[in-house]
Design an enzyme around this catalytic site. Structure first.
Site, short mmCIF file in Angstrom:
data_model
loop_
_atom_site.label_atom_id
_atom_site.label_comp_id
_atom_site.label_asym_id
_atom_site.label_seq_id
_atom_site.Cartn_x
_atom_site.Cartn_y
_atom_site.Cartn_z
N GLY A 148 0.83 -1.20 0.00
CA GLY A 148 0.00 0.00 0.00
C GLY A 148 0.87 1.25 0.00
N SER A 149 0.40 2.24 0.74
CA SER A 149 1.06 3.54 0.69
C SER A 149 2.45 3.55 1.29
CB SER A 149 0.21 4.59 1.40
OG SER A 149 -1.04 4.67 0.75
N THR A 150 2.80 2.50 2.08
CA THR A 150 4.17 2.47 2.61
C THR A 150 5.17 2.32 1.48
OG1 THR A 150 4.05 0.09 2.91
CG2 THR A 150 3.44 1.44 4.79
#
Lengths: 386, 628
Positions: B325-327
């Site tokens: 995801g956004s990581t």
């Protein structure tokens, strides 16, 4: 010569004091030496406990010495007289145990007389010598050449041997046959007759093997003898462990009480049938050769007496007894060394047990009797002589 | 008279001759006996001596004590402890049944125990011990010892058993020991494996370092008789004790992280020193009880464990593969910087990016307006990353991600480590036989689609950002005590050769995520001076949101069944201005990264910094290692 002998020989018998003076003490000492080795081995077999086997064995030997000396005093003429009745008794007892004997080690062998256990087959070993000596004593060399004359003594041998084999005791049956055969041989039975019997024997063995007359365990013993690895944990176990014990003893042995095979129970029957193995392990080849030498001396002693004796009865009797002793120790030692199948014959005087000891002590007594009366005549027909 | 005499003489001649023949024969036979004796005792004597020793001597294998496993401060994680066993020797009791009843009065035996004992008795020789009851407590041992006179044949035997003081908390890392199976025995010639009751490492560090931990077998030579009864010991050689293993874990922190994470159904977390690679905590929840494996699982237990939807048997920290995801956005940003995009370049986010006929939504329907790179990280603006990903292409993103340890096996000492997946054109062609679509680049730019990573990899990625671009690698074992007793040295890692400016942009963005208002993890900041963290939230979808659903309104996580909810992720390092620790947290189907994963990471990093030895005692651990 002969005439003089006859005159010396009669009146028959010496006085008791004369006989006692004639006792062959060297024979007694030789017997005592062998028995002493036995005591030491039984002491070691019990792990250093004299009460377990050694003391009892000493008592038996003391009794045995008395029996030996007592029989040594008996008149040869009288022995010749009782030869047939004694044989008859032994044969009846053999038939009796066939039906009512105690079972030991998987075979019917003895009669429990409460005081001691009587093995008719052992009694038969002695009576057979007596009865064959008595029979051939009554025959001239020419008469022996006649075939039908040989039929009664052949039956005298075959009957008890067959009964013993039926018990089943292969070793003793074999001993009876061989001792009987040896007496036939020295009595002058012609060579070619032995050849025929030998051939018949081989045929008989083949038939016996295939007809089921031999017990399975007897067959197994023979097969295992031929190939011990066939049954390394069963019947072959005895022989394998016995060879390991003997071999590991080396020249000087591991020392008394130090034989790991015997002391740690790997060796079966170390105080009875396999006592020679234990001796070989703990006292080495030196000890083994000593025992073989002592036994050989006993046999030589017996044969020497036979050769020195004037009466045919005495000669044959002494020789028969000597053969008995020879086969006893030969079969036992050859068996534990893996030369012949395991047949369950003890080593007389050394193995724990009274029966074999009594047999050989009686035998030595007879030898002594023959020796003491070596120059005496024995009547051809017990009724009309003297 | 003459005839008789003549007859007697011929008779005697035959007799003498034949006795002589038989005498010769007998001498021959006695000679054979003597030669046989010579053959057996002299020629073959040595062979039979060996055979008789083989008979006499029984070699018994002695178990060496297994090496301990310790945490970085020497606290034992796996130890051996005496285990008391009541045994019974049948020949020493006059009445087996009565003895068992008397024993049962002191230490209750179940029907099954008694039946098993009696069954064993049937198969065992009189003098050999049989087990009546395993694992007695100290009180039970005392009670039995006190009553021994009434318990003929019973005695107490001491064994060693493997003990894990922290139980399930360390189970995924340490693994467990268990009886070897047939294949183990086949592949390993060590005689120890052939001893009943000997256990080998079957998972985790216990398995990876089994050879060092196991040690070498000892031997006792016993003199035995033909029944196998031991009479005395002839010689004894103690085995070589196994080597102790010093791990990098700080068990206090590890335990804290485990408990903190256990507030959720399932998840994983890793904490790592960004310079040394030492893993201070590596947690996977839920866990399992390693002692159950020690004694052996029943079929039902095994079934239950392996079918549990929360996956207690999987070490999710190294084997759980999740879309980051956004990581992942730091990787997209870094790839863009390397491709020449300036951090000040702005992208306008209207809430949706249109590519051909496809629409790519930002998580914030209203959009973020015009954002630069650091703000895009702070707000986690999807449209910004769609745009820069589109500009640089998938292959550049993939190359950068791989530099930071994603998509590779880290080579940790644990079995079952998974590589995750960093896709590129070549991969898609090879694996799926299809060409790469640009839309997939956009999705990859925000860490969705084909991309998967493990929590450990995310931690390594964060550490490399925090330490200034050094290729730090994670490790679980500091040293094997026996092999390198003085080796406390830390490994040196090569630089990735990146501009410090680029990494500073990423760190600034992550700083803003946590420490500026409107940052996605502002609520989970650390406001203890000097301990502040910098992080990045991540929420990874596990289902596809259809146009129809989007029209109706996207369902909230709470409305979905557990296994369709989003994974919550958070990566962080701290302290923000002098990074020392990197941390990653993944909560399976936990919902939003900022709401669920970030608070957990925050608590772990506070605890971690509180426990830092340089804070507790400046001289305790050779000081901080500075990277140039």
């Amino acid at each position: 010569m002969g005439i003089e002998l006859h005159s010396v020989g009669s009146p028959p018998g010496l006085r008791l004091s004369q006989r006692i003076r004639q006792i062959p003490w060297s024979l007694v000492i030789l017997v005592a030496m062998v028995a002493s080795i036995g005591f030491v081995m039984l002491y070691s077999a019990a792990g250093g406990d004299p009460d377990r086997w050694m003391n009892k064995q000493m008592i038996r030997f003391a009794v045995g010495i008395c029996v030996m000396l007592a029989i040594g005093m008996v008149d040869l003429q009288r022995l010749a007289k009782i030869a047939y009745p004694l044989y008859a008794v032994a044969l009846v007892l053999l038939i009796y145990v066939e039906f009512a004997g105690e079972i030991g080690m998987g075979a019917q062998r003895w009669i429990d007389l409460k005081v001691f256990q009587l093995q008719p087959s052992e009694l038969m070993k002695i009576s057979l010598c007596l009865v064959l000596a008595r029979y051939f004593h009554g025959l001239s060399y020419e008469e022996i050449g006649r075939p039908w004359v040989l039929i009664p003594p052949t039956l005298l041998v075959i009957l008890p041997a067959g009964l013993v084999l039926k018990q089943p005791d292969l070793g003793t049956a074999g001993m009876l046959l061989m001792v009987g055969g040896a007496i036939f041989f020295v009595a002058g039975v012609r060579w070619w007759k032995f050849a025929i019997v030998f051939a018949l024997g081989i045929v008989g063995a083949v038939v016996a093997w295939n007809s089921g007359f031999l017990h399975d365990y007897q067959k197994a013993r023979v097969l295992t003898f031929l190939d011990p690895s066939r049954d390394a944990l069963g019947s072959g176990y005895h022989i394998t462990q016995s060879k390991i014990a003997l071999g590991s003893g080396g020249v000087w042995g591991k020392g008394l009480l130090q034989g790991s095979q015997a002391q740690l129970n790997f060796l079966p029957e170390r105080h009875t049938d396999f006592v020679f193995t234990m001796l070989g392990e703990e006292l080495g080849m030196v000890g083994g050769l000593l025992v073989l030498t002592l036994y050989s001396l006993l046999v030589v002693y017996g044969v020497a007496i036979a050769l020195r004796t004037r009466s045919h009865f005495g000669r044959l009797l002494a020789f028969g007894i000597a053969m008995n002793i020879f086969f006893y120790f030969f079969i036992n030692t050859a068996m534990v060394m893996g030369l012949i199948p395991v047949v369950g014959i003890p080593l007389p005087l050394i193995s724990y047990g009274g029966t074999a000891m009594m047999t050989v002590m009686v035998g030595f007594g007879l030898l002594m009797a023959v020796y003491i009366q070596r120059d005496h005549r024995v009547g051809r027909r017990s009724s009309n002589e003297e | 008279m003459g005839r008789i005499k003549q007859q007697q003489q011929s008779h005697q001649r035959v007799f003498t001759r034949r006795v002589a023949i038989l005498g010769g024969l007998k001498f021959g036979l006695v000679g054979a006996l003597a030669s046989r004796l010579y053959y057996l005792q002299v020629i073959e004597g040595e062979k039979y001596k060996l055979l008789s020793d083989e008979n006499r001597i029984n070699h018994r294998i002695l178990f060496p004590p297994r090496g301990l496993i310790l945490d970085r401060f020497g606290i034992p994680l796996a130890t051996n402890s005496p285990s008391y066993r009541a045994i019974l020797v049948a020949e020493q009791t006059p009445n087996l049944q009565a003895t068992l009843e008397a024993f049962s009065a002191i230490v209750p035996l179940s029907e099954r125990d008694i039946a098993r004992t009696l069954r064993q008795r049937q198969r065992t020789q009189d003098f050999k011990p049989i087990t009546v009851k395993d694992d007695l407590t100290w009180e039970e041992v005392n009670a039995v010892e006190l009553n021994l006179p009434d318990l003929p044949g019973i005695s107490i035997e001491i064994d060693q058993k493997r003990v894990y003081p922290f139980g399930g908390i360390t189970a995924h890392i340490l693994g467990y020991v268990a009886l070897p199976n047939e294949k183990d025995v086949e592949n390993d010639p060590d005689p120890l494996l052939r001893q009943p009751g000997f256990r080998i490492g079957k998972n985790g560090l216990e398995r990876h370092y089994d050879a060092a931990l196991r040690g070498g077998a000892g031997e006792s030579q016993l003199e035995v008789n033909s029944y196998g009864r031991a009479l005395r010991e002839l010689a004894r050689r103690e085995g070589d004790a196994g080597s102790d293993l010093v791990t990098t874990l700080d068990i206090g922190l590890h335990q804290f992280a485990h408990q903190r994470l256990s507030s959720e159904m399932a998840g994983a977390a890793a904490v790592m020193d960004v310079y040394t690679g030492d893993l201070l905590a590596l947690v996977s929840t839920p866990s399992f009880d390693p002692t159950a494996f020690y004694r052996g699982l029943t079929n039902d237990e095994w079934h239950e464990l392996s079918n549990d939807i929360y996956g207690p048997l999987t070490n999710k920290a190294v084997a759980g593969q999740y879309a980051p995801g956004s990581t992942f956005k730091m990787m997209t940003a870094l790839a863009a910087l390397r491709a020449g995009i300036r951090p000040t370049d702005r992208v306008y986010c209207s809430g949706v990016t249109v590519l051909g006929s496809a629409r790519f939504h930002c998580w914030r329907r209203e959009g973020h307006g015009s954002v630069d790179m650091t703000n895009a990280l702070k707000l986690s603006c999807d449209c910004y990353f769609y745009e820069i990903a589109r500009r640089i292409g998938i292959d550049q993103i993939a190359e950068t991600a791989r530099m930071f340890g994603l998509g590779n096996i880290e080579g940790l000492d644990l079995p079952g480590e998974k590589p995750g997946l960093i896709p590129d054109r070549a991969w898609k062609k090879g694996a799926l036989g299809d060409i790469w679509h640009q839309g997939e680049t956009l999705v990859a730019g925000i860490g969705q689609g084909f991309i998967t990573t493990t929590p450990l990899q995310l931690c390594v990625m964060t550490a490399r950002i925090a330490n200034g671009g050094y290729a730090v690698k994670p490790r679980l074992v500091r040293r094997i005590a026996e092999e390198s007793p003085n080796d406390e040295g830390n490994p040196i890692f090569p630089s990735l050769g990146l501009s410090q400016e680029y990494l500073k942009v990423l760190r600034t963005g992550m700083d803003m995520v946590s420490n500026t208002e409107r940052g996605t993890a502002f609520r989970s900041r650390i406001d203890i001076p000097g301990m502040e963290l910098a992080g990045k939230t991540g929420t990874s979808q596990v289902r596809r949101i259809t146009m129809a659903e989007r029209a109706r309104g996207v369902l909230k996580n709470e409305q979905l069944p557990w296994n369709q909810r989003d994974h919550a992720l958070f990566v962080a390092f701290a302290p923000v201005h002098a990074p020392r620790y990197a941390c990653s947290v993944v909560v399976e189907h936990g919902g939003g990264g900022s709401a669920v994963a970030a608070p957990i990471a925050r608590d772990i990093l506070i605890e971690c910094q509180r426990r830092d030895p340089s804070r507790r005692n400046p001289n305790a651990e050779g000081g901080r290692r500075e990277m140039p």
